[in-house]
Design an enzyme around this catalytic site. Structure first.
Site, short mmCIF file in Angstrom:
data_model
loop_
_atom_site.label_atom_id
_atom_site.label_comp_id
_atom_site.label_asym_id
_atom_site.label_seq_id
_atom_site.Cartn_x
_atom_site.Cartn_y
_atom_site.Cartn_z
CG ASN A 135 36.72 -0.33 12.75
OD1 ASN A 135 37.44 0.38 12.04
ND2 ASN A 135 35.90 0.18 13.66
CD GLU A 142 34.65 3.79 14.57
OE1 GLU A 142 35.14 3.00 13.75
OE2 GLU A 142 35.25 4.13 15.62
#
Ligand code: PGA
Length: 241
Positions: A135, A142
């Site tokens: 990702n 993140e």
């Protein structure tokens, strides 16, 4: 960004290890920041070999780590302190007091993050190793609305928990939270080496190499703003177009 494309994963690891060996030989009291996961394991094997052959000396090397799960004991096989001992530190001549993998429990995390940042600041990172998440995460930063600065606690993305569940008995056993160095601290490293191996990283490497803007929803894009980043990947992942 400097891109090096090698024939296969072994060659990627060797190339990465050579950079580490060269930099340690140039500066024996270098400060490293190391990564975990599947990607760096070949590089660590090369460093162990080189240390045994007296091609590199870790006696004065200092080392930090990017991140760690929360909620796993230090001797849990998925704790990154355990990983680093097993995969590298137990096999090279580094001093026990010269390496530190972040480790927090629920009671001490606020002060711990501050202390970890202070140590990073005092030491200054010369050479930092990164993998990349499918990702686009770097360390456990993140995708998010904004970039983090210092060490902090994160809720792991479900994609990350799924990707990392291969190391656990089941996805339920993957911790939901982690401690990670911030993007700000990563960017302060003088030199960054990012390795990408394995078919699963093809899309993310393509996205990184074609990125034109920095976007916190794609954390690795911040590397566009760093002066000394080398990406080493294998031929199978490299799409010139
Ligand atoms: P991996 O993890 O090396 O296990 O693929 C990389 C990452 O998630 O940063």
């Amino acid at each position: 960004m400097n891109i090096i494309v090698k024939k296969n994963a072994d060659e990627v690891s060797k190339e990465g290890a050579n950079i580490f060996i060269e930099e340690i030989n140039k500066k024996p009291n270098i400060v490293l920041c190391l990564a975990t996961g599947s990607t760096p394991q070949g590089l660590y094997k090369e460093l162990i070999k080189a240390n045994k052959n007296n091609e590199v000396n870790f006696k004065r090397v200092k080392s930090f780590n990017l991140d760690n799960y929360i909620g796993l004991e230090k001797n849990d096989i998925n704790n990154y302190d355990y990983y680093m001992r097993e995969k590298l530190f137990n096999h090279i001549n580094i001093d026990k007091e010269n390496w530190l993998v972040p480790f927090v429990n629920e009671e001490n995390y606020e002060t711990y993050c501050k202390e970890y940042d202070q140590l990073l600041e005092e030491s200054g990172i010369d050479l930092l190793l990164l993998g990349i998440g499918e990702n686009g995460h770097i360390a456990f930063n993140e995708p998010s609305d904004k970039f983090s600065v210092g060490t902090h606690i994160v809720d792991l993305d479900e994609k990350t928990r799924k990707a990392n569940s291969r190391f656990f008995d089941s996805i339920e056993d993957v911790p939901k939270q982690a401690i990670t160095m911030g993007i700000g601290s990563i960017m302060k490293a003088k030199k960054i080496v990012l390795l990408a191996i394995g078919e699963k990283k093809k899309e993310v490497i393509k996205k990184l190499l074609s990125a034109e803007k920095i976007d916190p929803q794609f954390p690795a894009s911040i590397l566009l703003a760093h002066r000394d980043v080398t990406i080493i990947t294998e031929e199978a992942l490299y799409d010139k177009n």
